[in-house]
Design a protein around this motif. Sequence first.
Motif, PDB file in Angstrom:
ATOM      1  N   PHE A   8       0.850  -1.185   0.000  1.00  7.76           N
ATOM      2  CA  PHE A   8       0.000   0.000   0.000  1.00  7.76           C
ATOM      3  C   PHE A   8       0.886   1.235   0.000  1.00  7.76           C
ATOM      4  O   PHE A   8       1.509   1.558   0.997  1.00  7.76           O
ATOM      5  CB  PHE A   8      -0.924  -0.015   1.226  1.00  7.76           C
ATOM      6  N   PHE A   9       0.959   1.913  -1.163  1.00  9.68           N
ATOM      7  CA  PHE A   9       1.822   3.085  -1.326  1.00  9.68           C
ATOM      8  C   PHE A   9       3.256   2.795  -0.880  1.00  9.68           C
ATOM      9  O   PHE A   9       3.887   3.576  -0.171  1.00  9.68           O
ATOM     10  CB  PHE A   9       1.274   4.290  -0.552  1.00  9.68           C
ATOM     11  N   GLY A  10       3.730   1.625  -1.282  1.00  4.72           N
ATOM     12  CA  GLY A  10       5.106   1.255  -0.993  1.00  4.72           C
ATOM     13  C   GLY A  10       5.335   0.649   0.374  1.00  4.72           C
ATOM     14  O   GLY A  10       6.462   0.280   0.705  1.00  4.72           O
ATOM     15  N   HIS A  11       4.253   0.562   1.186  1.00  7.73           N
ATOM     16  CA  HIS A  11       4.380  -0.014   2.522  1.00  7.73           C
ATOM     17  C   HIS A  11       3.754  -1.407   2.552  1.00  7.73           C
ATOM     18  O   HIS A  11       2.713  -1.652   1.933  1.00  7.73           O
ATOM     19  CB  HIS A  11       3.696   0.877   3.568  1.00  7.73           C
ATOM     20  N   GLU A  12       4.392  -2.309   3.275  1.00 11.22           N
ATOM     21  CA  GLU A  12       3.882  -3.670   3.422  1.00 11.22           C
ATOM     22  C   GLU A  12       2.802  -3.700   4.504  1.00 11.22           C
ATOM     23  O   GLU A  12       3.053  -3.337   5.652  1.00 11.22           O
ATOM     24  CB  GLU A  12       5.026  -4.609   3.791  1.00 11.22           C
ATOM     25  N   VAL A  13       1.604  -4.092   4.141  1.00 11.35           N
ATOM     26  CA  VAL A  13       0.469  -4.131   5.068  1.00 11.35           C
ATOM     27  C   VAL A  13      -0.027  -5.566   5.184  1.00 11.35           C
ATOM     28  O   VAL A  13      -0.246  -6.244   4.173  1.00 11.35           O
ATOM     29  CB  VAL A  13      -0.678  -3.219   4.580  1.00 11.35           C
ATOM     30  N   TRP A  14      -0.197  -6.004   6.412  1.00  8.33           N
ATOM     31  CA  TRP A  14      -0.655  -7.373   6.675  1.00  8.33           C
ATOM     32  C   TRP A  14      -2.138  -7.399   7.041  1.00  8.33           C
ATOM     33  O   TRP A  14      -2.603  -6.563   7.801  1.00  8.33           O
ATOM     34  CB  TRP A  14       0.146  -7.994   7.817  1.00  8.33           C
ATOM     35  N   ILE A  15      -2.841  -8.362   6.489  1.00 13.00           N
ATOM     36  CA  ILE A  15      -4.186  -8.703   6.958  1.00 13.00           C
ATOM     37  C   ILE A  15      -4.017  -9.845   7.946  1.00 13.00           C
ATOM     38  O   ILE A  15      -3.511 -10.919   7.585  1.00 13.00           O
ATOM     39  CB  ILE A  15      -5.101  -9.135   5.802  1.00 13.00           C
ATOM     40  N   THR A  16      -4.395  -9.604   9.201  1.00 13.63           N
ATOM     41  CA  THR A  16      -4.147 -10.588  10.260  1.00 13.63           C
ATOM     42  C   THR A  16      -5.386 -11.427  10.549  1.00 13.63           C
ATOM     43  O   THR A  16      -6.470 -11.193  10.006  1.00 13.63           O
ATOM     44  CB  THR A  16      -3.708  -9.877  11.550  1.00 13.63           C
ATOM     45  N   THR A  17      -5.197 -12.395  11.431  1.00 18.99           N
ATOM     46  CA  THR A  17      -6.316 -13.232  11.861  1.00 18.99           C
ATOM     47  C   THR A  17      -7.408 -12.388  12.515  1.00 18.99           C
ATOM     48  O   THR A  17      -8.591 -12.689  12.391  1.00 18.99           O
ATOM     49  CB  THR A  17      -5.830 -14.297  12.855  1.00 18.99           C
ATOM     50  N   THR A  18      -7.003 -11.324  13.217  1.00 16.48           N
ATOM     51  CA  THR A  18      -7.986 -10.432  13.839  1.00 16.48           C
ATOM     52  C   THR A  18      -8.857  -9.760  12.786  1.00 16.48           C
ATOM     53  O   THR A  18     -10.083  -9.678  12.944  1.00 16.48           O
ATOM     54  CB  THR A  18      -7.289  -9.364  14.695  1.00 16.48           C
ATOM     55  N   HIS A  19      -8.239  -9.272  11.713  1.00 17.28           N
ATOM     56  CA  HIS A  19      -9.001  -8.624  10.636  1.00 17.28           C
ATOM     57  C   HIS A  19     -10.024  -9.584  10.032  1.00 17.28           C
ATOM     58  O   HIS A  19     -11.172  -9.214   9.793  1.00 17.28           O
ATOM     59  CB  HIS A  19      -8.062  -8.122   9.532  1.00 17.28           C
ATOM     60  N   VAL A  20      -9.592 -10.814   9.784  1.00 15.63           N
ATOM     61  CA  VAL A  20     -10.476 -11.792   9.152  1.00 15.63           C
ATOM     62  C   VAL A  20     -11.638 -12.154  10.071  1.00 15.63           C
ATOM     63  O   VAL A  20     -12.802 -12.172   9.657  1.00 15.63           O
ATOM     64  CB  VAL A  20      -9.690 -13.060   8.756  1.00 15.63           C
ATOM     65  N   CYS A  21     -11.326 -12.436  11.340  1.00 13.81           N
ATOM     66  CA  CYS A  21     -12.379 -12.790  12.301  1.00 13.81           C
ATOM     67  C   CYS A  21     -13.325 -11.609  12.518  1.00 13.81           C
ATOM     68  O   CYS A  21     -14.538 -11.797  12.646  1.00 13.81           O
ATOM     69  CB  CYS A  21     -11.770 -13.232  13.629  1.00 13.81           C
ATOM     70  N   LEU A  22     -12.763 -10.404  12.559  1.00 12.72           N
ATOM     71  CA  LEU A  22     -13.588  -9.206  12.726  1.00 12.72           C
ATOM     72  C   LEU A  22     -14.517  -9.027  11.530  1.00 12.72           C
ATOM     73  O   LEU A  22     -15.686  -8.668  11.694  1.00 12.72           O
ATOM     74  CB  LEU A  22     -12.682  -7.986  12.881  1.00 12.72           C
ATOM     75  N   MET A  23     -14.017  -9.306  10.330  1.00  9.56           N
ATOM     76  CA  MET A  23     -14.847  -9.201   9.134  1.00  9.56           C
ATOM     77  C   MET A  23     -15.980 -10.217   9.151  1.00  9.56           C
ATOM     78  O   MET A  23     -17.119  -9.900   8.781  1.00  9.56           O
ATOM     79  CB  MET A  23     -13.979  -9.398   7.893  1.00  9.56           C
ATOM     80  N   ILE A  24     -15.679 -11.434   9.622  1.00 12.00           N
ATOM     81  CA  ILE A  24     -16.718 -12.462   9.706  1.00 12.00           C
ATOM     82  C   ILE A  24     -17.807 -12.033  10.686  1.00 12.00           C
ATOM     83  O   ILE A  24     -19.005 -12.156  10.404  1.00 12.00           O
ATOM     84  CB  ILE A  24     -16.100 -13.809  10.129  1.00 12.00           C
ATOM     85  N   VAL A  25     -17.387 -11.516  11.843  1.00  8.94           N
ATOM     86  CA  VAL A  25     -18.347 -11.029  12.845  1.00  8.94           C
ATOM     87  C   VAL A  25     -19.201  -9.909  12.265  1.00  8.94           C
ATOM     88  O   VAL A  25     -20.432  -9.890  12.424  1.00  8.94           O
ATOM     89  CB  VAL A  25     -17.611 -10.553  14.114  1.00  8.94           C
TER      90      VAL A  25
END
Length: 244
Positions: free
Chosen positions: A25-42
């Motif tokens: 993202f604009f030259g920066h490495e951004v991680w999608i974590t387990t928290t993001h995925v679980c939060l999206m499911i919720v």
Amino acid sequence: MEHGILLSASSDIDVMVHGVFKYSFFGHEVWITTTHVCLMIVMIILISFSIVAGSVMRKGTEVPGGFQNVVELIVEKLDGMVDMTIGKNAAKYYNYIGTVFIFILFSNISGLLGLRPPTADYGVTFPLGVLTFILIHYNQFKYQKPKDIWKDMCSPLPPWLPVWLPINVISEIAVPISLSLRLFANILSGTIMMTLVYGLLGWIAAIWPAALHVYFDLFSGAIQTYVFCMLTMTYINNAIGETE
């Protein structure tokens, strides 16, 4: 290394937040974590429920039945909780407190779905504490006069002797930290306990830990949700004071 988002029986006991995948993202490495995925499911589950509930209520009958009855019961109980704590100013906070209550509760009990509860991540609970902090001081400056705020911050000594001011400032700053840490620590501890049970016992733990899930996910999750919302409402009510 990618990790699954589900808490499953494994000899490798691990309750840490891990990266699922990354992108640039604009030259920066951004991680999608387990928290993001679980939060999206919720969030998907809650948004789907709200859409269905809204559709049902728009077509609701005067004598509720089935799903309409469940929705009305939830709204009635949540509104009653806010009324009991905030009183005459409660109507302004029905939506906020109700939304926060449902979000935290479902996040806390999402372990029953095999997810790592989003509230076991301090990155989720701290913003909730900050929201409470903002609401507290928004209402304080809205409903109280500056001289009353200064007097309160100098208490228990007179306002012309602000010896206690630094301590009271620290206590105010500690509010979002204590709120968020309480929720985070209790949910994380339950997550660790259940992961240890499944990780150490493997397939033997297929049935009997249900009783532990009732305590750590349902009972403890519901209690922590109630405590967070009650403290939020109490702080807000104190900030409003008796000005109205």
